[in-house]
Design a protein around this motif. Structure first.
Motif, mmCIF file in Angstrom:
data_model
loop_
_atom_site.group_PDB
_atom_site.id
_atom_site.type_symbol
_atom_site.label_atom_id
_atom_site.label_comp_id
_atom_site.label_asym_id
_atom_site.label_seq_id
_atom_site.Cartn_x
_atom_site.Cartn_y
_atom_site.Cartn_z
ATOM 1 N N ARG A 154 81.026 -4.558 39.238
ATOM 2 C CA ARG A 154 81.936 -3.496 38.831
ATOM 3 C C ARG A 154 82.236 -2.647 40.052
ATOM 4 O O ARG A 154 81.325 -2.312 40.815
ATOM 5 C CB ARG A 154 81.273 -2.630 37.752
ATOM 6 N N ALA A 155 83.481 -2.306 40.237
ATOM 7 C CA ALA A 155 83.899 -1.568 41.438
ATOM 8 C C ALA A 155 83.086 -0.288 41.644
ATOM 9 O O ALA A 155 82.680 0.030 42.765
ATOM 10 C CB ALA A 155 85.385 -1.245 41.370
ATOM 11 N N ASP A 156 82.862 0.451 40.537
ATOM 12 C CA ASP A 156 82.131 1.716 40.686
ATOM 13 C C ASP A 156 80.677 1.482 41.076
ATOM 14 O O ASP A 156 80.055 2.324 41.719
ATOM 15 C CB ASP A 156 82.229 2.567 39.401
ATOM 16 N N HIS A 157 80.121 0.299 40.714
ATOM 17 C CA HIS A 157 78.754 -0.023 41.102
ATOM 18 C C HIS A 157 78.666 -0.304 42.598
ATOM 19 O O HIS A 157 77.726 0.135 43.257
ATOM 20 C CB HIS A 157 78.233 -1.226 40.313
ATOM 21 N N VAL A 158 79.642 -1.036 43.121
ATOM 22 C CA VAL A 158 79.660 -1.322 44.555
ATOM 23 C C VAL A 158 79.754 0.000 45.321
ATOM 24 O O VAL A 158 79.037 0.237 46.294
ATOM 25 C CB VAL A 158 80.853 -2.228 44.945
ATOM 26 N N GLU A 159 80.633 0.853 44.812
ATOM 27 C CA GLU A 159 80.841 2.171 45.416
ATOM 28 C C GLU A 159 79.522 2.955 45.457
ATOM 29 O O GLU A 159 79.150 3.541 46.465
ATOM 30 C CB GLU A 159 81.886 2.918 44.569
ATOM 31 N N GLU A 160 78.799 2.887 44.342
ATOM 32 C CA GLU A 160 77.548 3.648 44.248
ATOM 33 C C GLU A 160 76.464 3.055 45.161
ATOM 34 O O GLU A 160 75.776 3.792 45.880
ATOM 35 C CB GLU A 160 77.066 3.666 42.788
#
Lengths: 271, 299
Positions: free
Chosen positions: B187-193
């Motif tokens: 998930r994009a937000d997971h990579v970001e985190e």
């Protein structure tokens, strides 16, 4: 379950062990598994023989330390031990001589088992030992084989490093167990050398499927840069090195401009 | 120069991998010399304290099967710590090894309690890496980011010193970085985190190109100052797969993993032909659910 056809083998590894690494120890395990898997051999002992200071290799620290480290490293092994004889010699000793020495030790040990009077050894018997061309052919005496990496096999073709008759004696009379890496040219070297080819039945090439190139050179580099070498060598060896600050930029300069003992010896004789 | 005993206590605290002060333990000095040396020590203390004060405390977290743990797994922690110290910015204060839970569904995966026990035996002699069984006890597989959040919460709960709360970064192999570009896995937000808020320390070997993986992922690339690439120069292909193969074939695995782990495996009869059939043909839990892999250290 052991049949009488099974030959007892002792493995001997010669080298700098500057310092000993897990890869050196691993070679013994691989060799034993390989030989015993053939069903023809039972490996009863492994001997690690660190070279003496007279070898004059760059960065080679005192033999006493290298011997002590092998001793610490083999404490958890029930079959591999260190032998200080070679390391304690003042001058560099040819590998063939080291093998002969250890074979004599094996014969002596067998004799002391056989005979009540171990002090007086008949000349006749000694004559037989030297004359007989089979290594450990007689019952009871184990065969002695040199354990090495593919680099040793390759070094046979380096000019002035080995005496040709020594190579013949090592592979012909004793035998070689050589650990090779995937993609190694060991088979090519065996094919290209007539001496090795003639004695190919006495040369066991053991394939190491898991590349594990922990070189002592790499270990020394990491140590003098203050990096961790943990898990590359047994913990007691790491501790010993740290306590005595063994490998430094200074120690690496030892023998820096000195020609390796075998090259000195044979190139003078050759020309 | 020797150090007074009072000093060495302080040094011992910060000794945690700090190369420059190694070997100064157990310094014993004559009473005569003490005053002079105490002065030098104070100066030194300040110098070291200043240098350390601006360093960010860091905890490294590695997730994986550890089936079983090998010397190579422990080696990665050592390499990562050396690298992070060499940046001059960080002081590694701890390492956490988190074995995946049984529901992960990988072929030949031994029960988590055994994998945890083996990791504990292996790390008994480490003064900075510990095993944490939280992830292994979860009923379902845990996404990496969830495991990271959990451990970061634990860190924040601990009393902090003057240097502040440590950062938490994920210790991973180069193959883990490659998973970021697999469509639909992350998930994009997971990579970001993971990359942005926490950070990655990636150890690569052989022909792996972790810099390419960073380049090919926009999020990683944006946070590349928080992605630390460590090179393993020793060609070392010890893998848990190879260890299990040797074990079930009755071959020696000595010097590939600690003796205590080998003894444990033997006592519990762990890696056999039968055990290798476990989960055979089962789709990995994250793949079944379209989620990111929980293993940051492959094998």
């Amino acid at each position: 379950m052991e049949n009488s056809e099974v030959t007892k083998v002792v493995l001997l590894a010669c080298g700098s062990f500057n310092p000993i690494t897990n890869m050196h120890l691993r070679m013994f395990e691989l060799a034993r598994d390989h030989l015993e898997d053939t069903g023809n051999y039972r490996v009863i002992k492994g001997i690690i023989s660190p070279v003496g200071d007279g070898y004059k290799k760059k960065g080679l620290i005192e033999a006493s330390h290298r011997i002590e480290m092998v001793k610490l490293a083999t404490e958890t092994s029930d079959w591999v031990t260190v032998d200080p004889w070679e390391g304690q010699q003042a001058d560099w000793v040819e590998t063939a001589k080291v093998i002969r020495h250890h074979y004599q030790e094996l014969l002596a040990a067998e004799r002391s088992k056989d005979e009540v009077d171990t002090v007086r050894i008949g000349k006749k018997r000694r004559h037989e030992d030297r004359g007989g061309c089979s290594n450990g052919g007689r019952t009871g005496v184990p065969q002695l084989k040199l354990l090495c990496g593919a680099d040793v096999l390759e070094s046979f073709s380096v000019p002035n490093l080995w005496k040709p008759e020594d190579i013949t004696e090592i592979v012909g009379h004793f035998g070689l167990v050589c650990i090779t890496r995937a993609g190694s040219d060991a088979w090519k070297f065996l094919h290209q050398s007539d001496t090795l080819w003639r004695h190919r039945k006495n040369i066991h090439l053991v394939k190491e499927w898991v590349t594990n190139e922990i070189s002592a050179t790499h270990v020394r580099r990491a140590l003098r840069r203050g990096q961790s070498v943990r898990y590359l060598l047994p913990d007691p060896v790491v501790q010993y090195i740290q306590e005595l600050s063994l490998y430094t930029a200074d120690s690496e300069e030892k023998n820096a401009d000195i020609i390796l003992a075998p090259l000195q010896k044979y190139s003078h004789g050759g020309n | 120069m020797e150090l007074t005993p009072g000093c060495t206590v302080f040094f011992k605290v910060i000794e945690f991998g700090s190369v420059s002060v190694r070997g100064t333990r157990n310094a014993v000095t004559q009473p005569k010399q003490r005053r002079k040396e105490a002065f030098i020590c104070i100066c030194r203390d300040h110098a070291v304290r200043d240098r350390m004060a601006c360093r960010i405390p860091l905890v490294l977290l590695a997730c994986g099967s550890f089936n079983p743990i090998t010397l190579q797994h422990m080696r990665l922690f050592e390499l990562a710590r050396d690298h992070m110290h060499q940046t001059g910015q960080f002081q590694v204060v701890g390492g956490i090894l988190s074995p995946v839970s049984d529901v992960y569904g990988k072929q030949g995966l031994a029960p988590a309690r055994h994998r945890v026990a083996m990791a504990r035996l292996a790390l008994k002699s480490s003064d900075w890496v510990r095993v944490d069984d939280w992830e292994s006890k979860q009923a379902d597989w845990t996404e990496t980011v969830v495991t990271m959040r959990h451990h970061y919460d634990q860190i924040l709960k601990q009393p902090q010193n003057a240097a502040g709360a440590p950062q938490l970064k994920l210790l991973c192999g180069a193959d883990f970085l490659d998973t970021f570009k697999v469509p639909g896995l992350w998930r994009a937000d997971h990579v970001e985190e993971v990359a942005g808020q926490f950070g990655l320390v990636c150890v690569s070997r052989g022909s792996q190109q972790p810099d390419r993986a960073v380049h090919e992922c926009d999020t990683l690339s944006r946070h590349r100052s928080n992605v630390f690439l460590v090179r393993e120069w020793v060609r070392n292909e010890i893998s848990a797969t190879e260890v299990r193969r040797a074990l079930r074939r009755g071959l020696s695995a000595k010097y590939l993993l600690p003796d205590a782990v080998i003894d444990y495996i033997r006592q519990h009869g762990l890696y056999t032909w039968e055990s290798e059939q476990r989960n055979k043909g089962v789709v990995l839990r994250p793949l079944a659910q379209q989620g990111a892999p929980p293993e940051t250290l492959a094998d």
